[in-house]
Scaffold this motif. Structure first.
Motif, PDB file in Angstrom:
ATOM      1  N   MET A   1      -9.096 -23.123  69.725  1.00 59.78           N
ATOM      2  CA  MET A   1      -9.926 -22.053  69.005  1.00 59.78           C
ATOM      3  C   MET A   1     -10.297 -22.010  67.514  1.00 59.78           C
ATOM      4  SD  MET A   1      -7.097 -18.344  68.163  1.00 59.78           S
ATOM      5  CE  MET A   1      -7.751 -17.547  67.546  1.00 59.78           C
ATOM      6  N   ILE A   2     -11.484 -21.490  67.674  1.00 58.44           N
ATOM      7  CA  ILE A   2     -12.832 -21.454  66.807  1.00 58.44           C
ATOM      8  C   ILE A   2     -11.478 -20.807  65.135  1.00 58.44           C
ATOM      9  CG2 ILE A   2     -14.672 -20.575  65.749  1.00 58.44           C
ATOM     10  CD1 ILE A   2     -15.214 -21.384  68.256  1.00 58.44           C
ATOM     11  N   ALA A   3     -11.728 -21.028  63.995  1.00 56.25           N
ATOM     12  CA  ALA A   3     -11.003 -20.677  63.114  1.00 56.25           C
ATOM     13  C   ALA A   3     -12.523 -19.658  62.777  1.00 56.25           C
ATOM     14  CB  ALA A   3     -10.551 -21.917  61.794  1.00 56.25           C
ATOM     15  N   PRO A   4     -11.865 -17.963  62.542  1.00 61.08           N
ATOM     16  CA  PRO A   4     -12.240 -16.982  61.779  1.00 61.08           C
ATOM     17  C   PRO A   4     -13.235 -17.421  60.336  1.00 61.08           C
ATOM     18  CG  PRO A   4     -10.076 -16.417  61.318  1.00 61.08           C
ATOM     19  CD  PRO A   4     -10.263 -17.668  62.366  1.00 61.08           C
ATOM     20  N   ALA A   5     -14.374 -16.875  60.368  1.00 59.28           N
ATOM     21  CA  ALA A   5     -14.813 -17.804  58.705  1.00 59.28           C
ATOM     22  C   ALA A   5     -14.521 -16.146  58.324  1.00 59.28           C
ATOM     23  CB  ALA A   5     -16.541 -16.802  59.287  1.00 59.28           C
ATOM     24  N   PRO A   6     -14.227 -16.793  56.566  1.00 58.96           N
ATOM     25  CA  PRO A   6     -13.981 -16.327  55.569  1.00 58.96           C
ATOM     26  C   PRO A   6     -14.398 -14.618  55.459  1.00 58.96           C
ATOM     27  CG  PRO A   6     -14.785 -18.489  54.373  1.00 58.96           C
ATOM     28  CD  PRO A   6     -14.780 -18.208  56.211  1.00 58.96           C
ATOM     29  N   PHE A   7     -14.043 -13.700  54.458  1.00 60.07           N
ATOM     30  CA  PHE A   7     -14.494 -13.246  53.983  1.00 60.07           C
ATOM     31  C   PHE A   7     -15.571 -13.488  53.020  1.00 60.07           C
ATOM     32  CE2 PHE A   7     -10.572 -10.498  54.809  1.00 60.07           C
ATOM     33  CZ  PHE A   7     -10.668 -10.076  55.449  1.00 60.07           C
ATOM     34  N   ALA A   8     -16.521 -13.084  52.736  1.00 59.43           N
ATOM     35  CA  ALA A   8     -17.689 -13.009  51.703  1.00 59.43           C
ATOM     36  C   ALA A   8     -17.939 -11.795  51.075  1.00 59.43           C
ATOM     37  CB  ALA A   8     -18.851 -14.269  52.366  1.00 59.43           C
ATOM     38  N   THR A   9     -18.733 -11.818  49.761  1.00 61.58           N
ATOM     39  CA  THR A   9     -18.950 -11.428  48.935  1.00 61.58           C
ATOM     40  C   THR A   9     -19.906 -11.513  47.635  1.00 61.58           C
ATOM     41  OG1 THR A   9     -16.968 -10.006  49.177  1.00 61.58           O
ATOM     42  CG2 THR A   9     -18.418  -8.963  47.220  1.00 61.58           C
ATOM     43  N   ARG A  10     -20.845 -10.595  48.129  1.00 58.80           N
ATOM     44  CA  ARG A  10     -21.807 -11.369  47.092  1.00 58.80           C
ATOM     45  C   ARG A  10     -22.674 -10.542  46.083  1.00 58.80           C
ATOM     46  NH1 ARG A  10     -27.480 -15.505  47.231  1.00 58.80           N
ATOM     47  NH2 ARG A  10     -26.819 -15.789  45.105  1.00 58.80           N
ATOM     48  N   PRO A  11     -22.843  -9.978  45.021  1.00 55.23           N
ATOM     49  CA  PRO A  11     -24.144  -8.626  44.925  1.00 55.23           C
ATOM     50  C   PRO A  11     -25.597  -9.557  44.995  1.00 55.23           C
ATOM     51  CG  PRO A  11     -22.949 -10.333  43.043  1.00 55.23           C
ATOM     52  CD  PRO A  11     -22.072 -10.996  44.264  1.00 55.23           C
ATOM     53  N   LEU A  12     -25.758  -8.170  44.563  1.00 56.59           N
ATOM     54  CA  LEU A  12     -27.606  -8.754  44.520  1.00 56.59           C
ATOM     55  C   LEU A  12     -28.442  -9.499  43.453  1.00 56.59           C
ATOM     56  CD1 LEU A  12     -30.584  -8.273  46.332  1.00 56.59           C
ATOM     57  CD2 LEU A  12     -30.758  -6.048  44.971  1.00 56.59           C
ATOM     58  N   PRO A  13     -28.804 -10.984  43.174  1.00 56.51           N
ATOM     59  CA  PRO A  13     -28.973 -11.136  42.455  1.00 56.51           C
ATOM     60  C   PRO A  13     -29.588 -10.742  41.921  1.00 56.51           C
ATOM     61  CG  PRO A  13     -28.795 -13.034  44.124  1.00 56.51           C
ATOM     62  CD  PRO A  13     -28.525 -11.242  45.401  1.00 56.51           C
ATOM     63  N   ALA A  14     -29.892 -11.346  40.723  1.00 57.44           N
ATOM     64  CA  ALA A  14     -30.336 -10.448  39.767  1.00 57.44           C
ATOM     65  C   ALA A  14     -32.567 -11.038  39.395  1.00 57.44           C
ATOM     66  CB  ALA A  14     -30.337 -10.797  38.032  1.00 57.44           C
ATOM     67  N   ALA A  15     -32.484 -12.954  39.885  1.00 51.27           N
ATOM     68  CA  ALA A  15     -33.254 -13.482  40.634  1.00 51.27           C
ATOM     69  C   ALA A  15     -33.948 -13.576  42.025  1.00 51.27           C
ATOM     70  CB  ALA A  15     -34.250 -13.933  39.640  1.00 51.27           C
ATOM     71  N   PRO A  16     -34.817 -13.989  41.884  1.00 48.23           N
ATOM     72  CA  PRO A  16     -35.270 -14.109  43.740  1.00 48.23           C
ATOM     73  C   PRO A  16     -34.522 -15.907  43.302  1.00 48.23           C
ATOM     74  CG  PRO A  16     -37.546 -13.857  42.573  1.00 48.23           C
ATOM     75  CD  PRO A  16     -35.817 -13.498  41.420  1.00 48.23           C
ATOM     76  N   ASP A  17     -33.949 -16.013  44.874  1.00 51.49           N
ATOM     77  CA  ASP A  17     -33.765 -17.493  45.425  1.00 51.49           C
ATOM     78  C   ASP A  17     -34.727 -18.148  45.228  1.00 51.49           C
ATOM     79  OD1 ASP A  17     -30.674 -17.092  44.695  1.00 51.49           O
ATOM     80  OD2 ASP A  17     -30.954 -15.776  46.570  1.00 51.49           O
ATOM     81  N   VAL A  18     -35.309 -17.913  46.434  1.00 48.97           N
ATOM     82  CA  VAL A  18     -36.820 -18.485  46.838  1.00 48.97           C
ATOM     83  C   VAL A  18     -37.888 -17.493  47.184  1.00 48.97           C
ATOM     84  CG1 VAL A  18     -35.924 -18.289  48.892  1.00 48.97           C
ATOM     85  CG2 VAL A  18     -37.135 -20.457  48.664  1.00 48.97           C
ATOM     86  N   ILE A  19     -39.488 -17.686  47.570  1.00 50.92           N
ATOM     87  CA  ILE A  19     -40.242 -17.259  47.473  1.00 50.92           C
ATOM     88  C   ILE A  19     -40.742 -17.726  49.055  1.00 50.92           C
ATOM     89  CG2 ILE A  19     -42.538 -16.864  47.433  1.00 50.92           C
ATOM     90  CD1 ILE A  19     -41.281 -16.008  45.336  1.00 50.92           C
ATOM     91  N   ALA A  20     -40.393 -16.736  49.841  1.00 50.14           N
ATOM     92  CA  ALA A  20     -40.732 -16.495  51.416  1.00 50.14           C
ATOM     93  C   ALA A  20     -41.860 -17.636  51.491  1.00 50.14           C
ATOM     94  CB  ALA A  20     -40.570 -15.062  51.991  1.00 50.14           C
ATOM     95  N   PRO A  21     -42.034 -18.720  53.223  1.00 50.39           N
ATOM     96  CA  PRO A  21     -42.950 -18.739  53.748  1.00 50.39           C
ATOM     97  C   PRO A  21     -44.149 -17.344  53.315  1.00 50.39           C
ATOM     98  CG  PRO A  21     -41.424 -18.945  54.734  1.00 50.39           C
ATOM     99  CD  PRO A  21     -41.165 -18.669  53.782  1.00 50.39           C
ATOM    100  N   ASP A  22     -43.852 -15.823  54.192  1.00 46.91           N
ATOM    101  CA  ASP A  22     -44.950 -14.857  53.416  1.00 46.91           C
ATOM    102  C   ASP A  22     -45.474 -14.630  52.233  1.00 46.91           C
ATOM    103  OD1 ASP A  22     -43.005 -13.341  52.810  1.00 46.91           O
ATOM    104  OD2 ASP A  22     -42.519 -12.407  54.729  1.00 46.91           O
ATOM    105  N   GLY A  23     -44.522 -14.827  51.088  1.00 44.55           N
ATOM    106  CA  GLY A  23     -44.962 -15.169  49.554  1.00 44.55           C
ATOM    107  C   GLY A  23     -44.351 -13.619  49.155  1.00 44.55           C
ATOM    108  N   SER A  24     -43.239 -12.874  49.656  1.00 46.13           N
ATOM    109  CA  SER A  24     -41.988 -12.087  49.109  1.00 46.13           C
ATOM    110  C   SER A  24     -40.733 -13.029  48.973  1.00 46.13           C
ATOM    111  CB  SER A  24     -41.638 -11.008  50.046  1.00 46.13           C
ATOM    112  OG  SER A  24     -41.112 -12.404  51.365  1.00 46.13           O
TER     113      SER A  24
END
Length: 135
Positions: free
Chosen positions: A1-24
């Motif tokens: 049996m596969i163990a369920p994923a743990p709960f996760a919570t994350r607020p919207l980051p103030a700064a971007p993590d990355v620039i997408a290939p489309d430039g956004s």
């Protein structure tokens, strides 16, 4: 049996993590085995680079700003007005490009299925508009 994923919570980051290939700007949100979620932002007057995904599909929900999304697939194409409350799909094999037409950033939350595998996922495509990015 596969163990369920743990709960996760994350607020919207103030700064971007990355620039997408489309430039956004991308703020990475959450991820599970079946998909990942991110916040996309395009500054006023900007036009993304047109791209096509190799293996993923996306669902977008616009949360702020206004603009347009061009999508083209198998001989069909359309331009969809973007405003808060609009959702749209980007099925596999769809070329797409979007632009911000207002005085505020265009912001959307997107779910990618399966999860986003990395920058090599998006390949350049031809689109209707000349890209314009401040970066």
């Amino acid at each position: 049996m596969i163990a369920p994923a743990p709960f996760a919570t994350r607020p919207l980051p103030a700064a971007p993590d990355v620039i997408a290939p489309d430039g956004s700007e991308v703020r990475v949100l959450l991820r599970l085995a079946g998909g990942s979620m991110a916040h996309f932002s395009l500054a006023p007057g900007e036009v993304s680079l047109p791209v096509e995904h190799r293996t993923v599909e996306e669902l977008w929900f616009v949360i702020a700003g206004c603009g347009e999304m061009w999508r083209s697939q198998a001989g069909r194409e359309e331009i969809t007005p973007l405003a808060p409350g609009v959702s749209l799909s980007i099925p596999l094999g769809t070329r797409f490009q979007f632009r911000c037409l207002g005085d505020a950033p265009l912001e959307a939350v997107g779910v990618t299925m399966p999860p986003w595998p990395g920058m090599e996922e998006a390949v350049p495509a031809d689109g209707p508009w000349v890209p314009k990015l401040a970066r």
